[in-house]
Design an enzyme around this catalytic site. Sequence first.
Site, short mmCIF file in Angstrom:
data_model
loop_
_atom_site.label_atom_id
_atom_site.label_comp_id
_atom_site.label_asym_id
_atom_site.label_seq_id
_atom_site.Cartn_x
_atom_site.Cartn_y
_atom_site.Cartn_z
N CYS A 1 40.52 39.02 32.72
CA CYS A 1 40.55 38.51 34.48
C CYS A 1 40.19 37.59 34.07
CB CYS A 1 38.77 39.30 34.56
SG CYS A 1 37.78 38.71 35.96
N ASN B 1 40.16 35.57 36.84
CA ASN B 1 38.89 35.10 38.29
C ASN B 1 38.08 35.24 36.61
OD1 ASN B 1 40.24 35.22 40.61
ND2 ASN B 1 39.48 36.78 41.27
N CYS C 1 40.85 40.29 42.81
CA CYS C 1 41.36 40.54 41.00
C CYS C 1 42.76 39.51 40.78
CB CYS C 1 41.99 41.67 41.26
SG CYS C 1 42.20 42.25 39.89
N GLY C 2 41.81 38.23 40.26
CA GLY C 2 42.74 36.73 39.61
C GLY C 2 44.22 37.25 39.23
#
Length: 330
Positions: free
Chosen positions: A79, A81, A240-241
């Site tokens: 993930c 972010n 969503c990174g």
Amino acid sequence: MSDVRFDFVKCHGSGNDFPLIDARDIALSPAEWAAVARALADRRGPVGGDGLLLLGAGDADHRFAMAMYNADGSEAETCLNGLRCVARMGFEALGIDHARVKLKTSSALAERDADVAPGVYTVRETAGPAGLDVRAWPLHAGGEGAGIEQIVDAPVPPLGSDRAFTAVAMPNPHLVAFVERIDEAELVAIGTTCESAPDWLPNRANVSFVELRGQDAGSAPGQALFVRTFERGVGLTDSCGSAMAASAFAACLTGRLAYDAPITVFNKGGLVRAAVARDAMVSLSGNATWEWHGSVEVDIAAERAGDLIVHAHADAEIAAWARIADSAGR
């Protein structure tokens, strides 16, 4: 073990919000952490979030580790972010400003970066290489696509959509479609199909619709994107990174944007600065913002969060990010 009190930071990366726990000295099994994630990320509970982030212990090759559990308790490969937030906690805990971070199935580089705006704590992360082999997901396209290894700007027949997608592992799986205008109802419908874990996509996938944007101040002409994502284990999310990284890579791979040039990636939560190298490594530079510090009691067996104590709010950081989010047109 049932009732446990956790100290945590409520944080966000580009609007993707999480409770973040320093778990280096906490001995829980993955199943127990999944239960904690379902309790803390529940939007109806006292904390809420897109998932749960954990700062873990490092090893000989990594200064520390990150684990991320989605709101449904499933563990994500990464993930991005969230990685920025975990990196910030790791930097502050160890007194460093850069590190190689261990992820579930890979690793990433993270370093303190110049603030993207005054008062906005910023981390640059580099992950990859982005993968194109859908057999590793696995994704069995079926129909005319049976047996294919890559999907680049092409339909995915089992989706029942005429959209052209590019399949990218970052290292979690992403289906990216470039559109003239984002239709959220269509995005949710396609995302829901993937979320059902059909036989042809047993591990599910993230789905993003991406708009090309005009010239952005400080970047090359056309080097800007707007990304909207239906995230595996979460649903429609403001940010969503890894989807932003996958979308930037897909844009360069398909010739829509240039490699080795700055790209501004907008989303409903704000923005990040991205760059895609020709070796398929992708860097994102964005915020790791603290919102508040607190502690909460969790009944792990019942998967329920109880007594919450808020110790302090990070008002200055919240205000600094609000200014950049507003300017991004959220």
